[in-house]
Scaffold this motif. Structure first.
Motif, PDB file in Angstrom:
ATOM      1  N   ASP A 207       0.853  -1.198   0.000  1.00  0.00           N
ATOM      2  CA  ASP A 207       0.000   0.000   0.000  1.00  0.00           C
ATOM      3  C   ASP A 207       0.887   1.246   0.000  1.00  0.00           C
ATOM      4  O   ASP A 207       2.081   1.162   0.304  1.00  0.00           O
ATOM      5  CB  ASP A 207      -0.879  -0.039   1.267  1.00  0.00           C
ATOM      6  CG  ASP A 207      -2.063   0.909   1.200  1.00  0.00           C
ATOM      7  OD1 ASP A 207      -2.244   1.585   0.169  1.00  0.00           O
ATOM      8  OD2 ASP A 207      -2.822   0.967   2.190  1.00  0.00           O
TER       9      ASP A 207
ATOM     10  N   GLY B 163      -6.374   6.371   3.958  1.00  0.00           N
ATOM     11  CA  GLY B 163      -6.718   4.944   4.020  1.00  0.00           C
ATOM     12  C   GLY B 163      -5.869   4.127   3.064  1.00  0.00           C
ATOM     13  O   GLY B 163      -5.876   2.895   3.118  1.00  0.00           O
TER      14      GLY B 163
ATOM     15  N   TYR C  76      -5.974  -9.689   8.213  1.00  0.00           N
ATOM     16  CA  TYR C  76      -5.183  -8.781   7.393  1.00  0.00           C
ATOM     17  C   TYR C  76      -4.044  -8.280   8.267  1.00  0.00           C
ATOM     18  O   TYR C  76      -4.248  -7.474   9.167  1.00  0.00           O
ATOM     19  CB  TYR C  76      -6.082  -7.674   6.860  1.00  0.00           C
ATOM     20  CG  TYR C  76      -5.446  -6.382   6.400  1.00  0.00           C
ATOM     21  CD1 TYR C  76      -4.075  -6.127   6.446  1.00  0.00           C
ATOM     22  CD2 TYR C  76      -6.252  -5.374   5.901  1.00  0.00           C
ATOM     23  CE1 TYR C  76      -3.536  -4.928   6.024  1.00  0.00           C
ATOM     24  CE2 TYR C  76      -5.720  -4.161   5.476  1.00  0.00           C
ATOM     25  CZ  TYR C  76      -4.366  -3.954   5.550  1.00  0.00           C
ATOM     26  OH  TYR C  76      -3.839  -2.753   5.142  1.00  0.00           O
TER      27      TYR C  76
ATOM     28  N   ARG D  66     -10.737  -7.544   8.319  1.00  0.00           N
ATOM     29  CA  ARG D  66     -11.488  -7.384   7.065  1.00  0.00           C
ATOM     30  C   ARG D  66     -10.510  -7.342   5.908  1.00  0.00           C
ATOM     31  O   ARG D  66      -9.301  -7.275   6.109  1.00  0.00           O
ATOM     32  CB  ARG D  66     -12.235  -6.047   7.130  1.00  0.00           C
ATOM     33  CG  ARG D  66     -11.232  -4.964   7.530  1.00  0.00           C
ATOM     34  CD  ARG D  66     -11.651  -3.576   7.359  1.00  0.00           C
ATOM     35  NE  ARG D  66     -10.643  -2.680   7.927  1.00  0.00           N
ATOM     36  CZ  ARG D  66      -9.595  -2.214   7.272  1.00  0.00           C
ATOM     37  NH1 ARG D  66      -9.403  -2.540   6.011  1.00  0.00           N
ATOM     38  NH2 ARG D  66      -8.718  -1.412   7.859  1.00  0.00           N
TER      39      ARG D  66
ATOM     40  N   ASP E 225      -8.373  -2.105   1.922  1.00  0.00           N
ATOM     41  CA  ASP E 225      -8.860  -1.215   0.879  1.00  0.00           C
ATOM     42  C   ASP E 225      -7.809  -0.113   0.726  1.00  0.00           C
ATOM     43  O   ASP E 225      -7.650   0.670   1.657  1.00  0.00           O
ATOM     44  CB  ASP E 225     -10.218  -0.645   1.305  1.00  0.00           C
ATOM     45  CG  ASP E 225     -10.925   0.072   0.173  1.00  0.00           C
ATOM     46  OD1 ASP E 225     -10.273   0.393  -0.832  1.00  0.00           O
ATOM     47  OD2 ASP E 225     -12.134   0.316   0.310  1.00  0.00           O
TER      48      ASP E 225
ATOM     49  N   GLU F  84      -6.142  -2.768  -0.952  1.00  0.00           N
ATOM     50  CA  GLU F  84      -5.438  -4.029  -1.244  1.00  0.00           C
ATOM     51  C   GLU F  84      -6.331  -5.005  -2.024  1.00  0.00           C
ATOM     52  O   GLU F  84      -5.854  -5.788  -2.867  1.00  0.00           O
ATOM     53  CB  GLU F  84      -4.995  -4.719   0.058  1.00  0.00           C
ATOM     54  CG  GLU F  84      -3.771  -4.103   0.721  1.00  0.00           C
ATOM     55  CD  GLU F  84      -4.104  -2.960   1.666  1.00  0.00           C
ATOM     56  OE1 GLU F  84      -5.237  -2.426   1.592  1.00  0.00           O
ATOM     57  OE2 GLU F  84      -3.246  -2.588   2.470  1.00  0.00           O
TER      58      GLU F  84
HETATM   59  N1  GLY Z   1      -5.166  -0.033   3.124  1.00  0.00           N
HETATM   60  C1  GLY Z   1      -5.268   0.076   4.523  1.00  0.00           C
HETATM   61  C2  GLY Z   1      -6.455  -0.531   5.118  1.00  0.00           C
HETATM   62  O1  GLY Z   1      -7.247  -1.175   4.458  1.00  0.00           O
HETATM   63  O2  GLY Z   1      -6.634  -0.378   6.307  1.00  0.00           O
END
Ligand code: GLY
Length: 422
Positions: A213, A227, A269, A288, A291, A293
């Motif tokens: 990320d 995020g 995760y 979860r 996001d 990813e």
């Molecule tokens: N990409 C970081 C998250 O999903 O927390």
């Protein structure tokens, strides 16, 4: 199979995209304009837990896949299971791995999962001494609000004064309300991060390709955290490192959950920092899919994800049923003006269909207004491209990004451009 996906972001669009490719009938609560093309969207919000259960029963779905963390922490998966609905997503007890930083760090310590030294504080009187004890030779700490804080509860402090101020904002100024009533202070570890997601039924693990990320808003890893502004999968982390993350982090987690009698059927995760010596340290768990990813992972996935998630939900997950496109996927996030602070919404979005081969535009913060797709959140789109190399994937992704029309759009231009290990 009929599947209800809960959520409305880019992660859920990517999940729906993948599930639709296996021919499943899809319902999404509440969904977004991108998801509408693949699933029937129902106007039920992610925090309306009882209405989600009612929808799952009324629709007689075979499986519910829960996207975001907040409903999991609030017990949505427990409610669905109590109603007899197979659900992919951990129990509230399991979701504490993300919902409480203090719980998770204590869990890592109890089960000898490598993580940075830390202490938990509940009042300012202890803070200075804790910062000094925890900081170690690098002299830096990370300050984390215990509870969910919409991704804003982690401060990487430059020095002790900044750490103290971050703790004060959480403990005394109540910046995050009850979520900041306890604060974790942990040693800062330098290195390069990698996200490793694994599906699990609480016994077996299906480790998905590692993903990198890009968390800050500006190029060169500068500016405030977001995020996530873009991802590459598979990542720089090779097979040997991923195998180490599996054996030193993920497997002890599964064993620890069993020992603590915590049911976990969902995604683990792991946010992992790999230090300069190549040692992986677990920074945090999310309960979860990541996001953004999920977007490159789903773009590369082959096989019936629905069957794997249903197996996990029932405690009989098939392992090795997924295959992967040999190409690399790069996801570039198109964010709205003002993100990550005060976000401007309601801007019309154009160029959504002008994408080339092997490019998918996942909707995240979008809405439909008078027939037009408009921005409705900070991260608006995740433009995801496949290529035979990172360079080719990023070039295809940026070509599509440049055709997207969105007033004030913000895009990092260096997704996938990191070369050497940091
Ligand atoms: N990409 C970081 C998250 O999903 O927390």
């Amino acid at each position: 199979m009929k599947i209800l996906v809960v959520g409305s972001g880019g992660r859920e669009h990517a999940l729906v995209y993948r599930l639709a490719q296996s021919g499943h009938e899809l319902v999404c609560a509440p969904g977004n304009p991108g998801i509408e093309a693949l699933a029937r969207c129902v106007a039920v919000k992610v925090d309306e837990l009882d209405r989600i259960v009612d929808t799952a029963r009324a629709e007689a779905v075979d499986l519910v896949v829960v996207g975001p963390e907040a409903p999991l922490v609030a017990g949505l998966a427990d409610k669905l299971r109590a109603a007899g609905v197979p659900t992919f997503g951990p129990s509230a007890a399991g979701a504490q791995l993300e919902g409480s930083k203090a719980f998770s760090k204590e869990f890592f310590a109890r089960h000898r999962i490598p993580t940075a030294p830390f202490e938990v504080v509940t009042d300012m009187a202890a803070v200075d001494a804790v910062i000094e004890r925890v900081a170690g030779p690098a002299g830096r700490v990370v300050v984390k609000a215990d509870g969910l804080a919409a991704g804003k509860g982690v401060v990487v402090a430059r020095d002790a004064a900044e750490a103290r101020e971050a703790a004060r904002e959480m403990l005394e100024a109540k910046r995050f309300g009850d979520a900041g009533a306890r604060v974790v202070i942990e040693r800062f570890i330098t290195g390069r991060e990698v996200s490793v997601l694994a599906l699990t039924d609480g016994v077996r693990l299906e480790v998905l390709p590692a993903t990198e990320d890009h968390k800050t808003i500006f190029d060169g890893d500068t500016g405030p955290n977001t995020g996530g502004m873009g991802t590459v999968s598979p990542s720089w982390a090779g097979d040997a490192l991923v195998a180490r993350i599996r054996s030193e982090i993920l497997e002890p987690t599964i064993a620890g959950l069993a020992k603590d009698a915590i049911s976990y059927r969902g995604v683990l995760y792991a946010g992992v920092m790999v230090d300069d010596a190549g040692t992986p340290w677990l920074l945090e768990y999310n309960c979860r899919f990541g996001d953004p990813e999920t977007q490159p992972i789903m773009a590369r996935m082959k096989g019936d994800l629905g069957a794997v998630l249903l197996g996990a939900a029932k405690g009989e997950m098939p392992v090795g049923a997924l295959a992967w496109d040999a190409r690399v996927a790069v996801c570039v996030v198109v964010a709205a003006a003002g993100y990550p602070s005060t976000v401007r919404t309601g801007d019309p979005i154009g160029g959504l269909d002008a994408v080339g081969n092997d490019v998918v535009v996942f909707h995240a913060g979008t809405a439909r207004k008078d027939g037009q797709v408009v921005s409705a959140g900070g991260r608006v789109l995740g433009v995801t491209a496949l290529g035979i190399s990172v360079e080719q994937a990023r070039s295809k992704a940026y070509e599509a990004v440049d055709r997207i029309e969105l007033g004030g759009k913000q895009v990092r231009r260096d997704i996938g451009a990191r070369k050497a290990r940091a």
